[in-house]
Design an enzyme around this catalytic site. Structure first.
Site, PDB file in Angstrom:
ATOM      1  N   ARG A  49     -25.515   2.890 -48.620  1.00 36.15           N
ATOM      2  CA  ARG A  49     -24.507   3.541 -47.524  1.00 36.15           C
ATOM      3  C   ARG A  49     -24.434   4.882 -47.427  1.00 36.15           C
ATOM      4  NH1 ARG A  49     -19.683   4.784 -48.156  1.00 36.15           N
ATOM      5  NH2 ARG A  49     -19.325   3.522 -50.194  1.00 36.15           N
ATOM      6  N   TYR A 103     -24.783   2.293 -20.967  1.00 38.85           N
ATOM      7  CA  TYR A 103     -24.686   0.860 -21.280  1.00 38.85           C
ATOM      8  C   TYR A 103     -23.249   0.529 -21.664  1.00 38.85           C
ATOM      9  CZ  TYR A 103     -24.878  -2.342 -25.207  1.00 38.85           C
ATOM     10  OH  TYR A 103     -24.432  -3.366 -26.117  1.00 38.85           O
ATOM     11  N   ASP A 175     -28.294   9.557 -24.926  1.00 41.27           N
ATOM     12  CA  ASP A 175     -28.902   8.349 -25.336  1.00 41.27           C
ATOM     13  C   ASP A 175     -30.183   8.132 -24.793  1.00 41.27           C
ATOM     14  OD1 ASP A 175     -29.565   5.656 -25.616  1.00 41.27           O
ATOM     15  OD2 ASP A 175     -27.613   4.908 -25.460  1.00 41.27           O
ATOM     16  N   LYS A 200     -34.470  -1.463 -29.598  1.00 41.35           N
ATOM     17  CA  LYS A 200     -35.237  -1.837 -28.574  1.00 41.35           C
ATOM     18  C   LYS A 200     -36.769  -1.217 -28.565  1.00 41.35           C
ATOM     19  CE  LYS A 200     -30.901  -2.305 -26.925  1.00 41.35           C
ATOM     20  NZ  LYS A 200     -30.181  -3.291 -27.324  1.00 41.35           N
TER      21      LYS A 200
HETATM   22  N1  PLP Z   1     -27.842   2.045 -25.671  1.00 43.11           N
HETATM   23  C1  PLP Z   1     -28.288   1.435 -24.630  1.00 43.11           C
HETATM   24  C2  PLP Z   1     -28.914   2.090 -23.472  1.00 43.11           C
HETATM   25  C3  PLP Z   1     -28.587   0.137 -24.886  1.00 43.11           C
HETATM   26  O1  PLP Z   1     -29.266  -0.532 -23.926  1.00 43.11           O
HETATM   27  C4  PLP Z   1     -27.843  -0.499 -26.206  1.00 43.11           C
HETATM   28  C5  PLP Z   1     -27.974  -2.003 -26.245  1.00 43.11           C
HETATM   29  O2  PLP Z   1     -28.110  -2.853 -25.048  1.00 43.11           O
HETATM   30  C6  PLP Z   1     -27.066   0.210 -27.153  1.00 43.11           C
HETATM   31  C7  PLP Z   1     -27.060   1.443 -26.841  1.00 43.11           C
HETATM   32  C8  PLP Z   1     -26.581  -0.416 -28.278  1.00 43.11           C
HETATM   33  O3  PLP Z   1     -27.535  -0.748 -29.357  1.00 43.11           O
HETATM   34  P1  PLP Z   1     -27.473  -1.957 -30.346  1.00 43.11           P
HETATM   35  O4  PLP Z   1     -27.380  -2.921 -29.789  1.00 43.11           O
HETATM   36  O5  PLP Z   1     -28.719  -1.545 -31.289  1.00 43.11           O
HETATM   37  O6  PLP Z   1     -26.078  -1.307 -30.919  1.00 43.11           O
END
Ligand code: PLP
Length: 383
Positions: A49, A103, A175, A200
């Site tokens: 952690r 998102y 992001d 992803k």
């Molecule tokens: N950012 C984007 C663009 C996403 O599509 C997602 C999830 O679909 C996330 C962040 C969140 O990621 P996680 O599911 O790994 O927490």
């Protein structure tokens, strides 16, 4: 810290950050929660952690090298990276300028949790820089965007975002999940912090949930300190799997880029398709900017079939290859309706304002043969 030994991103994917301990070509999984304390070891106390165990550090060092950041920290999910970053940069009384199309999980964090902590926000249109100055407040601290927006695949004016942040002393956060470091490297471009859902493309095999923060050493260290309180550490085994997936990132992402454009072109020409969004199509409103700024345009497509949600469900039921599932960036093609998955948490009026209709289909093109996918889409549409 950044491993500067390698030049090309393909070489960095394989070699950057690898400690090659005891001659092992692959870094073994160090499945140990804690480490013995050595008063002479500058790394201090090591614990999963604390984000400073071997598999976590090797992966973080590779990521920093890939995007040209000074440092990185890997987290237990993309949302852990996003929430820890915003909770580090913003305090009660602060204001965030946030892209209007994000998102769904990030949207909920910014519009739900942060206001309860007295952190306010204003949404902005990423393609209208002339409107941004009037949204500034004396307490505005940061700007938050996505490289390619989810689910409509718009590409904000990133050059204007960086210029605006420099002019007004704001922290620029992005992001970069949809682009991945193959298609865009935000720290090199001028962003202060680049966030990823490694769930992803970076992991790329649909078997791990993970996240990352990449950027300058000082803010990354502050975010790591926030994470010490929030938890959200990435397990060493998961870090090992992501590191393995990252080795083939360039090959995979370039294939996703190529296949998605081929499928998008097919859809655009199909009489039953009402609209298609892919930044590689000339019809996309951000096509010129996207092709100039990005090295590739991801494996994502958004489209609508004549007949809305019912037609979309009918289409899903006839597909033989794609799976109906959330998430993206894996080897298998998946389709969803964002209204029922990634953007289910938004109010219907919010979705409507963003153009996320009930019939909208988001598709992550996988690594199957593109012509076989097209044939499958064709039969599902023709039925
Ligand atoms: N950012 C984007 C663009 C996403 O599509 C997602 C999830 O679909 C996330 C962040 C969140 O990621 P996680 O599911 O790994 O927490």
């Amino acid at each position: 810290m950044t491993d500067n030994k390698y030049q090309a991103i393909e070489t960095k994917l394989v070699h950057a950050g690898e400690p090659r301990i005891d001659g092992a070509v692959r870094l073994p999984i160090f499945q140990s929660a804690m480490y013995e304390i050595d008063p002479d070891d500058a790394r201090g106390s090591r614990y999963i952690r604390y984000f400073n165990t071997p598999n976590q550090v090797a992966l973080a060092d590779k990521l920093a090298a890939l995007e040209g950041g000074e440092a990185a920290v890997v987290t237990g999910s993309g949302m852990a990276a996003i929430s820890a970053t915003l909770l580090t940069l913003l305090r009660a009384g602060d204001h965030l300028l946030s892209l209007d199309s994000l998102y769904g999980g990030s949207h909920e964090l910014i519009t739900g949790l942060l206001p309860s902590l007295d952190i306010s926000h204003t949404m902005f249109d990423g393609n209208q820089p002339e409107t941004w100055p009037q949204l500034l407040r004396p307490n505005t601290k940061a700007v938050y965007v996505e490289t390619i927006t989810n689910p409509l695949l718009r590409v904000p004016d990133h050059e204007a975002v960086i210029a605006f942040c420099r002019q007004h002393g704001l922290i620029a956060v992005i992001d970069n999940t949809f682009a991945s470091p193959i298609n865009f490297r935000p720290p090199e471009f001028g962003y202060d912090l680049s966030l990823h859902s490694m769930t992803k493309y970076l992991n790329g095999h649909s078997d791990v949930v993970a996240g990352a923060v990449i950027g300058q050493a000082e803010p990354v260290e502050k975010i790591r300190r926030t994470l010490l309180s929030l938890g959200g550490a990435l397990d060493p085994h998961a870090a090992f799997l992501v590191n393995r997936g990252v080795n083939t990132l360039a090959l995979r992402v370039r294939q996703h880029n190529e296949s998605s454009l081929k499928v998008a072109k097919f859809l655009e020409g199909h009489p039953k398709i009402a609209r298609v969004s892919h930044p590689g199509l000339k019809s996309h409103p951000d096509h010129a900017r996207a092709t100039q700024l990005l090295d590739g345009l991801s494996g994502m497509i958004a489209f609508e079939i004549d007949g809305g949600a019912d037609a979309a469900e009918e289409f899903f039921s006839r597909l033989k290859i794609p799976l109906i599932a959330p998430s993206l960036g894996g080897p298998e093609t998946v389709v969803t309706r964002p209204t029922t998955t990634s953007h289910a948490g938004l109010a219907p009026e919010e979705r409507e304002a963003l153009g996320i209709t009930d019939g909208l289909i988001r598709c992550s093109i996988g690594l199957e043969d593109a012509d076989e996918l097209i044939a499958d889409f064709d039969q599902a549409l023709s039925a």
